[in-house]
Design a protein around this motif. Sequence first.
Motif, PDB file in Angstrom:
ATOM      1  N   LEU A 174       0.833  -1.210   0.000  1.00  0.00           N
ATOM      2  CA  LEU A 174       0.000   0.000   0.000  1.00  0.00           C
ATOM      3  C   LEU A 174       0.862   1.253   0.000  1.00  0.00           C
ATOM      4  O   LEU A 174       0.378   2.347   0.304  1.00  0.00           O
ATOM      5  CB  LEU A 174      -0.919   0.012   1.237  1.00  0.00           C
ATOM      6  CG  LEU A 174      -1.643  -1.295   1.575  1.00  0.00           C
ATOM      7  CD1 LEU A 174      -2.519  -1.110   2.819  1.00  0.00           C
ATOM      8  CD2 LEU A 174      -2.473  -1.779   0.399  1.00  0.00           C
ATOM      9  N   ILE A 175       2.117   1.125  -0.358  1.00  0.00           N
ATOM     10  CA  ILE A 175       3.080   2.206  -0.157  1.00  0.00           C
ATOM     11  C   ILE A 175       2.836   3.418  -1.047  1.00  0.00           C
ATOM     12  O   ILE A 175       3.289   4.523  -0.737  1.00  0.00           O
ATOM     13  CB  ILE A 175       4.521   1.688  -0.346  1.00  0.00           C
ATOM     14  CG1 ILE A 175       5.519   2.639   0.317  1.00  0.00           C
ATOM     15  CG2 ILE A 175       4.825   1.446  -1.814  1.00  0.00           C
ATOM     16  CD1 ILE A 175       6.921   2.077   0.418  1.00  0.00           C
ATOM     17  N   GLY A 176       2.104   3.242  -2.152  1.00  0.00           N
ATOM     18  CA  GLY A 176       1.865   4.370  -3.045  1.00  0.00           C
ATOM     19  C   GLY A 176       1.320   5.590  -2.331  1.00  0.00           C
ATOM     20  O   GLY A 176       1.754   6.720  -2.597  1.00  0.00           O
ATOM     21  N   ARG A 177       0.411   5.385  -1.394  1.00  0.00           N
ATOM     22  CA  ARG A 177      -0.196   6.517  -0.678  1.00  0.00           C
ATOM     23  C   ARG A 177       0.798   7.223   0.233  1.00  0.00           C
ATOM     24  O   ARG A 177       0.518   8.316   0.722  1.00  0.00           O
ATOM     25  CB  ARG A 177      -1.391   6.023   0.147  1.00  0.00           C
ATOM     26  CG  ARG A 177      -1.002   5.112   1.308  1.00  0.00           C
ATOM     27  CD  ARG A 177      -2.201   4.515   2.012  1.00  0.00           C
ATOM     28  NE  ARG A 177      -2.880   3.534   1.176  1.00  0.00           N
ATOM     29  CZ  ARG A 177      -3.982   2.889   1.550  1.00  0.00           C
ATOM     30  NH1 ARG A 177      -4.513   3.118   2.741  1.00  0.00           N
ATOM     31  NH2 ARG A 177      -4.545   2.003   0.748  1.00  0.00           N
ATOM     32  N   PRO A 181       4.999  11.765   1.881  1.00  0.00           N
ATOM     33  CA  PRO A 181       5.708  11.919   3.150  1.00  0.00           C
ATOM     34  C   PRO A 181       7.051  11.205   3.193  1.00  0.00           C
ATOM     35  O   PRO A 181       7.991  11.695   3.824  1.00  0.00           O
ATOM     36  CB  PRO A 181       4.732  11.344   4.183  1.00  0.00           C
ATOM     37  CG  PRO A 181       3.748  10.535   3.411  1.00  0.00           C
ATOM     38  CD  PRO A 181       3.661  11.166   2.073  1.00  0.00           C
ATOM     39  N   LEU A 182       7.173  10.063   2.527  1.00  0.00           N
ATOM     40  CA  LEU A 182       8.455   9.362   2.516  1.00  0.00           C
ATOM     41  C   LEU A 182       9.542  10.198   1.843  1.00  0.00           C
ATOM     42  O   LEU A 182      10.669  10.310   2.343  1.00  0.00           O
ATOM     43  CB  LEU A 182       8.326   8.018   1.804  1.00  0.00           C
ATOM     44  CG  LEU A 182       7.705   6.871   2.604  1.00  0.00           C
ATOM     45  CD1 LEU A 182       7.410   5.691   1.694  1.00  0.00           C
ATOM     46  CD2 LEU A 182       8.612   6.437   3.752  1.00  0.00           C
ATOM     47  N   LEU A 183       9.214  10.799   0.710  1.00  0.00           N
ATOM     48  CA  LEU A 183      10.191  11.626   0.002  1.00  0.00           C
ATOM     49  C   LEU A 183      10.536  12.878   0.804  1.00  0.00           C
ATOM     50  O   LEU A 183      11.700  13.291   0.870  1.00  0.00           O
ATOM     51  CB  LEU A 183       9.667  11.996  -1.380  1.00  0.00           C
ATOM     52  CG  LEU A 183       9.671  10.849  -2.411  1.00  0.00           C
ATOM     53  CD1 LEU A 183       8.784  11.191  -3.601  1.00  0.00           C
ATOM     54  CD2 LEU A 183      11.091  10.548  -2.873  1.00  0.00           C
ATOM     55  N   GLU A 184       9.534  13.476   1.418  1.00  0.00           N
ATOM     56  CA  GLU A 184       9.782  14.659   2.254  1.00  0.00           C
ATOM     57  C   GLU A 184      10.691  14.302   3.425  1.00  0.00           C
ATOM     58  O   GLU A 184      11.651  15.020   3.731  1.00  0.00           O
ATOM     59  CB  GLU A 184       8.455  15.219   2.773  1.00  0.00           C
ATOM     60  CG  GLU A 184       7.583  15.879   1.713  1.00  0.00           C
ATOM     61  CD  GLU A 184       7.921  17.344   1.502  1.00  0.00           C
ATOM     62  OE1 GLU A 184       8.867  17.831   2.144  1.00  0.00           O
ATOM     63  OE2 GLU A 184       7.230  17.983   0.676  1.00  0.00           O
ATOM     64  N   GLN A 192       6.703  16.336  -5.671  1.00  0.00           N
ATOM     65  CA  GLN A 192       5.418  16.330  -6.351  1.00  0.00           C
ATOM     66  C   GLN A 192       4.996  14.882  -6.576  1.00  0.00           C
ATOM     67  O   GLN A 192       5.748  14.108  -7.163  1.00  0.00           O
ATOM     68  CB  GLN A 192       5.503  17.050  -7.702  1.00  0.00           C
ATOM     69  CG  GLN A 192       5.918  18.506  -7.622  1.00  0.00           C
ATOM     70  CD  GLN A 192       4.853  19.378  -6.989  1.00  0.00           C
ATOM     71  OE1 GLN A 192       3.654  19.128  -7.152  1.00  0.00           O
ATOM     72  NE2 GLN A 192       5.276  20.407  -6.251  1.00  0.00           N
ATOM     73  N   VAL A 193       3.808  14.521  -6.114  1.00  0.00           N
ATOM     74  CA  VAL A 193       3.281  13.163  -6.273  1.00  0.00           C
ATOM     75  C   VAL A 193       1.897  13.246  -6.906  1.00  0.00           C
ATOM     76  O   VAL A 193       1.091  14.107  -6.539  1.00  0.00           O
ATOM     77  CB  VAL A 193       3.197  12.430  -4.914  1.00  0.00           C
ATOM     78  CG1 VAL A 193       2.552  11.048  -5.093  1.00  0.00           C
ATOM     79  CG2 VAL A 193       4.575  12.295  -4.290  1.00  0.00           C
ATOM     80  N   GLY A 194       1.636  12.372  -7.850  1.00  0.00           N
ATOM     81  CA  GLY A 194       0.321  12.349  -8.477  1.00  0.00           C
ATOM     82  C   GLY A 194      -0.108  10.947  -8.831  1.00  0.00           C
ATOM     83  O   GLY A 194       0.723  10.045  -8.975  1.00  0.00           O
ATOM     84  N   PRO A 195      -1.435  10.735  -8.955  1.00  0.00           N
ATOM     85  CA  PRO A 195      -1.947   9.405  -9.298  1.00  0.00           C
ATOM     86  C   PRO A 195      -1.846   9.124 -10.778  1.00  0.00           C
ATOM     87  O   PRO A 195      -1.948  10.028 -11.615  1.00  0.00           O
ATOM     88  CB  PRO A 195      -3.417   9.492  -8.861  1.00  0.00           C
ATOM     89  CG  PRO A 195      -3.761  10.943  -9.068  1.00  0.00           C
ATOM     90  CD  PRO A 195      -2.510  11.718  -8.730  1.00  0.00           C
ATOM     91  N   ARG A 196      -1.625   7.866 -11.098  1.00  0.00           N
ATOM     92  CA  ARG A 196      -1.680   7.370 -12.478  1.00  0.00           C
ATOM     93  C   ARG A 196      -2.672   6.207 -12.467  1.00  0.00           C
ATOM     94  O   ARG A 196      -2.348   5.111 -12.004  1.00  0.00           O
ATOM     95  CB  ARG A 196      -0.297   6.913 -12.950  1.00  0.00           C
ATOM     96  CG  ARG A 196       0.784   8.016 -12.912  1.00  0.00           C
ATOM     97  CD  ARG A 196       0.542   9.078 -13.977  1.00  0.00           C
ATOM     98  NE  ARG A 196       1.444  10.206 -13.880  1.00  0.00           N
ATOM     99  CZ  ARG A 196       2.435  10.444 -14.734  1.00  0.00           C
ATOM    100  NH1 ARG A 196       2.678   9.593 -15.729  1.00  0.00           N
ATOM    101  NH2 ARG A 196       3.179  11.523 -14.604  1.00  0.00           N
TER     102      ARG A 196
END
Length: 266
Positions: A174-177, A181-184, A192-196
Amino acid sequence: MGTDYVHGYTPAETRRLSDQAGTLADLLHGGTTYAPGSRVLEAGCGVGAQTVQLVTRSPGIDLVSIDISEASLAQAKARVADHAPHATVDWRHADLHDLSGEKFDHVFVCFVLEHLPDPAAALTRLRGLLEPGGTITVIEGDHESAFFHPRSAQAQAVIDCLVDLQAAAGGDSLIGRRLQPLLEQAGYDDVQVGPRTVYADQNLPQLVDGFTRKTFIAMVESVRDRAIAAGLRTEAEWAAGIRDLEKSAAPGGTFHYTFFKGVGRT
């Protein structure tokens, strides 16, 4: 960056990864290109399914592709030789910690963090390999974003087996969500994170076959033996769940899944 790869190193898994990469190439790689001469690290290349996309979409890059599986590396080399024969790749049987002192302009990570017991530490380590102003691109899925018609508790139960088994192996399907915060937390800037999103129904037969059947259902099927051995499902319960899940790929069925793509800078 060691991992227990829950799907297994099998010919069926190799086919699944290839089908997934081909079906989702534009969706996942859209917007990602690197200038010729850029030094790029592909961390966790697996069987080279994504490597082919990198070298064909960004010709002329100086690509280093690493993986902890020698067998996967051998398949990756053969795949790139077949699909991008003019590409030059520095293949390495290596862990991230083997790259001390090296620097890259860009890092690409796809479907790797989900298998790691400490993805935050891996992202921090990767940041240390980037030149100032360099970028990291991370792509991950989230299995709880899968919903489908017809609804079925039995089908959902076999999907949950995959989620539970990956967690037991130290990963997080479930790590996509959690990418933002992980990158920050790993210290990246301008995250920048977005859904595909993938949606498939009978009017999109290429996605029904390439994604619903050959990517997602095949991924769930890869943990059948583990799930039964762990007592999560009986053989009959597993078969019933897969039959119901396959209805989402039949006429009148629908399937939805969301990947997440994140980019950060140093």
